[in-house]
Design a protein around this motif. Sequence first.
Motif, PDB file in Angstrom:
ATOM      1  N   GLY A  47      -3.893  13.226  -8.499  1.00  0.00           N
ATOM      2  CA  GLY A  47      -4.531  14.313  -7.765  1.00  0.00           C
ATOM      3  C   GLY A  47      -5.882  13.945  -7.181  1.00  0.00           C
ATOM      4  O   GLY A  47      -6.423  14.684  -6.368  1.00  0.00           O
ATOM      5  N   ASP A  48      -6.468  12.776  -7.573  1.00  0.00           N
ATOM      6  CA  ASP A  48      -7.772  12.376  -7.038  1.00  0.00           C
ATOM      7  C   ASP A  48      -7.705  12.024  -5.557  1.00  0.00           C
ATOM      8  O   ASP A  48      -8.643  12.244  -4.807  1.00  0.00           O
ATOM      9  CB  ASP A  48      -8.341  11.176  -7.804  1.00  0.00           C
ATOM     10  N   VAL A  49      -6.600  11.429  -5.123  1.00  0.00           N
ATOM     11  CA  VAL A  49      -6.427  10.997  -3.735  1.00  0.00           C
ATOM     12  C   VAL A  49      -4.985  11.288  -3.306  1.00  0.00           C
ATOM     13  O   VAL A  49      -4.130  11.571  -4.146  1.00  0.00           O
ATOM     14  CB  VAL A  49      -6.712   9.481  -3.585  1.00  0.00           C
ATOM     15  N   LEU A  50      -4.727  11.190  -2.010  1.00  0.00           N
ATOM     16  CA  LEU A  50      -3.356  11.398  -1.534  1.00  0.00           C
ATOM     17  C   LEU A  50      -2.465  10.210  -1.863  1.00  0.00           C
ATOM     18  O   LEU A  50      -1.298  10.381  -2.207  1.00  0.00           O
ATOM     19  CB  LEU A  50      -3.349  11.651  -0.032  1.00  0.00           C
ATOM     20  N   ASP A  51      -3.014   9.003  -1.723  1.00  0.00           N
ATOM     21  CA  ASP A  51      -2.271   7.781  -2.035  1.00  0.00           C
ATOM     22  C   ASP A  51      -3.124   6.893  -2.936  1.00  0.00           C
ATOM     23  O   ASP A  51      -4.293   6.674  -2.627  1.00  0.00           O
ATOM     24  CB  ASP A  51      -1.958   6.970  -0.775  1.00  0.00           C
ATOM     25  N   PHE A  52      -2.542   6.373  -4.011  1.00  0.00           N
ATOM     26  CA  PHE A  52      -3.219   5.365  -4.816  1.00  0.00           C
ATOM     27  C   PHE A  52      -3.049   4.026  -4.116  1.00  0.00           C
ATOM     28  O   PHE A  52      -1.968   3.701  -3.649  1.00  0.00           O
ATOM     29  CB  PHE A  52      -2.632   5.282  -6.226  1.00  0.00           C
ATOM     30  N   GLY A  53      -4.098   3.239  -4.095  1.00  0.00           N
ATOM     31  CA  GLY A  53      -4.031   1.923  -3.483  1.00  0.00           C
ATOM     32  C   GLY A  53      -4.913   1.849  -2.265  1.00  0.00           C
ATOM     33  O   GLY A  53      -5.773   2.699  -2.063  1.00  0.00           O
ATOM     34  N   VAL A  80       7.023   4.393  -4.044  1.00  0.00           N
ATOM     35  CA  VAL A  80       6.228   3.264  -3.570  1.00  0.00           C
ATOM     36  C   VAL A  80       6.385   3.211  -2.057  1.00  0.00           C
ATOM     37  O   VAL A  80       7.499   3.200  -1.536  1.00  0.00           O
ATOM     38  CB  VAL A  80       6.701   1.937  -4.204  1.00  0.00           C
ATOM     39  N   LYS A  81       5.247   3.234  -1.346  1.00  0.00           N
ATOM     40  CA  LYS A  81       5.265   3.143   0.112  1.00  0.00           C
ATOM     41  C   LYS A  81       4.773   1.746   0.485  1.00  0.00           C
ATOM     42  O   LYS A  81       3.612   1.411   0.276  1.00  0.00           O
ATOM     43  CB  LYS A  81       4.375   4.208   0.752  1.00  0.00           C
ATOM     44  N   PHE A  82       5.680   0.926   1.004  1.00  0.00           N
ATOM     45  CA  PHE A  82       5.339  -0.431   1.383  1.00  0.00           C
ATOM     46  C   PHE A  82       4.646  -0.428   2.740  1.00  0.00           C
ATOM     47  O   PHE A  82       5.097   0.249   3.670  1.00  0.00           O
ATOM     48  CB  PHE A  82       6.593  -1.301   1.414  1.00  0.00           C
ATOM     49  N   ALA A  83       3.561  -1.180   2.859  1.00  0.00           N
ATOM     50  CA  ALA A  83       2.778  -1.203   4.097  1.00  0.00           C
ATOM     51  C   ALA A  83       3.613  -1.682   5.279  1.00  0.00           C
ATOM     52  O   ALA A  83       3.435  -1.205   6.400  1.00  0.00           O
ATOM     53  CB  ALA A  83       1.548  -2.081   3.920  1.00  0.00           C
ATOM     54  N   LYS A  84       4.520  -2.602   5.026  1.00  0.00           N
ATOM     55  CA  LYS A  84       5.335  -3.181   6.107  1.00  0.00           C
ATOM     56  C   LYS A  84       6.197  -2.129   6.798  1.00  0.00           C
ATOM     57  O   LYS A  84       6.381  -2.156   8.013  1.00  0.00           O
ATOM     58  CB  LYS A  84       6.215  -4.294   5.543  1.00  0.00           C
ATOM     59  N   THR A  85       6.718  -1.169   6.020  1.00  0.00           N
ATOM     60  CA  THR A  85       7.600  -0.149   6.598  1.00  0.00           C
ATOM     61  C   THR A  85       6.923   1.210   6.737  1.00  0.00           C
ATOM     62  O   THR A  85       7.318   2.008   7.577  1.00  0.00           O
ATOM     63  CB  THR A  85       8.860   0.047   5.734  1.00  0.00           C
ATOM     64  N   GLY A  86       5.940   1.486   5.888  1.00  0.00           N
ATOM     65  CA  GLY A  86       5.271   2.791   5.918  1.00  0.00           C
ATOM     66  C   GLY A  86       6.117   3.921   5.374  1.00  0.00           C
ATOM     67  O   GLY A  86       5.808   5.089   5.562  1.00  0.00           O
ATOM     68  N   VAL A  87       7.191   3.568   4.673  1.00  0.00           N
ATOM     69  CA  VAL A  87       8.145   4.562   4.186  1.00  0.00           C
ATOM     70  C   VAL A  87       8.272   4.436   2.664  1.00  0.00           C
ATOM     71  O   VAL A  87       8.273   3.341   2.120  1.00  0.00           O
ATOM     72  CB  VAL A  87       9.533   4.339   4.840  1.00  0.00           C
ATOM     73  N   CYS A  88       8.419   5.577   1.980  1.00  0.00           N
ATOM     74  CA  CYS A  88       8.655   5.566   0.538  1.00  0.00           C
ATOM     75  C   CYS A  88      10.042   5.017   0.238  1.00  0.00           C
ATOM     76  O   CYS A  88      11.001   5.309   0.965  1.00  0.00           O
ATOM     77  CB  CYS A  88       8.573   6.979  -0.029  1.00  0.00           C
ATOM     78  N   ASN A  89      10.127   4.257  -0.856  1.00  0.00           N
ATOM     79  CA  ASN A  89      11.428   3.712  -1.227  1.00  0.00           C
ATOM     80  C   ASN A  89      12.343   4.796  -1.793  1.00  0.00           C
ATOM     81  O   ASN A  89      13.481   4.926  -1.399  1.00  0.00           O
ATOM     82  CB  ASN A  89      11.287   2.546  -2.197  1.00  0.00           C
ATOM     83  N   THR A 112       1.211   1.284  -1.406  1.00  0.00           N
ATOM     84  CA  THR A 112       0.473   2.410  -1.964  1.00  0.00           C
ATOM     85  C   THR A 112       1.454   3.255  -2.779  1.00  0.00           C
ATOM     86  O   THR A 112       2.666   3.099  -2.660  1.00  0.00           O
ATOM     87  CB  THR A 112      -0.167   3.300  -0.868  1.00  0.00           C
ATOM     88  N   VAL A 113       0.903   4.142  -3.597  1.00  0.00           N
ATOM     89  CA  VAL A 113       1.724   5.066  -4.382  1.00  0.00           C
ATOM     90  C   VAL A 113       1.249   6.481  -4.041  1.00  0.00           C
ATOM     91  O   VAL A 113       0.204   6.921  -4.508  1.00  0.00           O
ATOM     92  CB  VAL A 113       1.604   4.807  -5.898  1.00  0.00           C
ATOM     93  N   PRO A 114       1.991   7.184  -3.164  1.00  0.00           N
ATOM     94  CA  PRO A 114       1.615   8.554  -2.822  1.00  0.00           C
ATOM     95  C   PRO A 114       1.780   9.493  -4.014  1.00  0.00           C
ATOM     96  O   PRO A 114       2.662   9.294  -4.855  1.00  0.00           O
ATOM     97  CB  PRO A 114       2.605   8.929  -1.717  1.00  0.00           C
ATOM     98  N   ASN A 115       0.926  10.510  -4.081  1.00  0.00           N
ATOM     99  CA  ASN A 115       1.105  11.551  -5.076  1.00  0.00           C
ATOM    100  C   ASN A 115       2.339  12.350  -4.718  1.00  0.00           C
ATOM    101  O   ASN A 115       2.593  12.629  -3.549  1.00  0.00           O
ATOM    102  CB  ASN A 115      -0.101  12.493  -5.104  1.00  0.00           C
TER     103      ASN A 115
END
Length: 130
Positions: A47-53, A80-89, A112-115
């Motif tokens: 909850g501190d940020v929208l995405d961890f990382g 997990v949202k990979f920077a290469k694709t910008g999409v959550c797995n 990154t890891v979105p909340n």
Amino acid sequence: MTARFAHASLVALLVTLGFTVPAPASAATATATATSCYGGAVTVHYGDVLDFGPYWTTSRCNDINMRVVGGDAEYVVACVKFAKTGVCNRWTRVGWAWTTVATDVLDGTKFTVPNGVDLEGSSATIQIAF
């Protein structure tokens, strides 16, 4: 001569003669834990940020793992949202045990890891190992 003094004298003699003395088992175990996958985990507050990382995967882990370690939430939902694709797995329910949220990830992969869903007043501290 006390046992402690005798032991210290023996170690000093062996070192003088060129023998190596192995570290105690507890020191070896601590080193192994520090370099293990989970030993390198980062701790964040949900909850501190929208995405961890962003984070970059390391050679410590083949997977990206998460667990809840504090707060009053029973679980969180993460992907997990990979920077290469910008999409959550995929969205994964993560509780108090280590849970794999991405598998077979190449070393050096930026992510990154979105909340996930709002915890509705609950709090959670989580660890991410990668």
